[in-house]
Design an enzyme around this catalytic site. Structure first.
Site, short mmCIF file in Angstrom:
data_model
loop_
_atom_site.label_atom_id
_atom_site.label_comp_id
_atom_site.label_asym_id
_atom_site.label_seq_id
_atom_site.Cartn_x
_atom_site.Cartn_y
_atom_site.Cartn_z
N ASP A 6 1.01 -1.08 0.05
CA ASP A 6 0.12 0.00 -0.01
C ASP A 6 0.91 1.50 -0.07
O ASP A 6 1.45 1.47 1.09
CB ASP A 6 -0.72 0.03 1.23
CG ASP A 6 -1.63 1.05 1.18
OD1 ASP A 6 -2.15 1.54 0.12
OD2 ASP A 6 -2.21 1.69 2.27
N ASP A 19 -2.66 1.12 6.92
CA ASP A 19 -1.86 0.92 5.74
C ASP A 19 -1.44 -0.68 5.75
O ASP A 19 -1.30 -1.08 4.79
CB ASP A 19 -0.57 1.95 5.80
CG ASP A 19 -1.05 3.23 5.96
OD1 ASP A 19 -1.42 3.98 4.97
OD2 ASP A 19 -0.88 3.82 7.13
N GLU A 47 -1.12 -1.21 -4.89
CA GLU A 47 -2.45 -0.30 -5.16
C GLU A 47 -1.97 0.53 -6.30
O GLU A 47 -0.87 1.30 -6.22
CB GLU A 47 -2.72 0.19 -3.99
CG GLU A 47 -3.94 1.13 -4.19
CD GLU A 47 -4.42 1.85 -2.88
OE1 GLU A 47 -4.97 1.19 -2.05
OE2 GLU A 47 -4.04 2.96 -2.62
#
Length: 192
Positions: free
Chosen positions: A7, A141, A68
């Site tokens: 992430d 996160d 991501e």
């Protein structure tokens, strides 16, 4: 299949490793955050992220890396930092010959919670449940990185089948189209 989920972020870059296959219980192998100081120069922050991701790749030896996909936000500065951290993660994986998959936030949320509009708390709760953890990973996160890895494990078989079908269709199409350098012969007019 062992997947490192990333992430991306400049201050906190979530990382998480999940092992398993679609349709079977998954196992969390590791989870954490690569942190950089907000007051450091961007180049130094990117080097720290690279070192952190390389350390995770060395320690856990994943087969895939799921990152991501950066999406447009109103805050250009935030999206630029996220994109830079994302590029570092992809570079670290590519340097080792690891396949990289990009998943949108809504794709990850839909895969893990059933809704592409789920909030961070819902994602954390489902990650906790799916991986049979005692509590949601902190910060968010870290939970998001695990969600990325879960998403990839669940979606990879279908995506692979689609990519193989697409590649086969391209090969079939290119086999029927003559290349531009081919000379054709017209029996009535000779070579043209």
């Amino acid at each position: 299949m062992k997947v490192l989920g990333v992430d991306p972020g400049l201050t906190r870059c979530g990382v998480g490793v999940v092992d398993g296959v679609a349709g079977r219980p998954l196992t969390m192998v590791g989870v954490g955050v690569v942190r950089t100081p907000a007051d450091a120069e961007i180049a130094h922050r990117l080097v720290e992220i690279e070192r952190g991701i390389d350390a995770w790749l060395d320690e856990y030896r994943p087969e895939y890396v799921a990152v991501e996909r950066v999406f447009s936000q109103h805050n250009v500065r935030t999206v630029m930092g996220t994109a830079q951290a994302s590029a570092v993660a992809m570079l670290c994986a590519a340097r080792r010959g690891l396949p990289v998959a990009l998943h949108t936030p809504s794709e990850v949320k839909a895969a893990v919670t059933g809704s592409g509009r789920a909030d961070k708390a819902q994602v954390g709760a489902m990650v906790t449940r799916l991986l049979r953890l005692d509590a949601p990973p902190k910060p968010a996160d870290a939970a998001d990185a695990l969600a990325l890895a879960i998403c990839h494990i669940w979606r990879a078989p279908a995506v692979n089948r689609l990519q193989q079908a697409h590649a086969a269709a391209r090969r079939a199409a290119s086999a029927t189209v003559p290349s531009s350098g081919t000379r054709r012969t017209n029996p009535q007019k000779g070579t043209r």
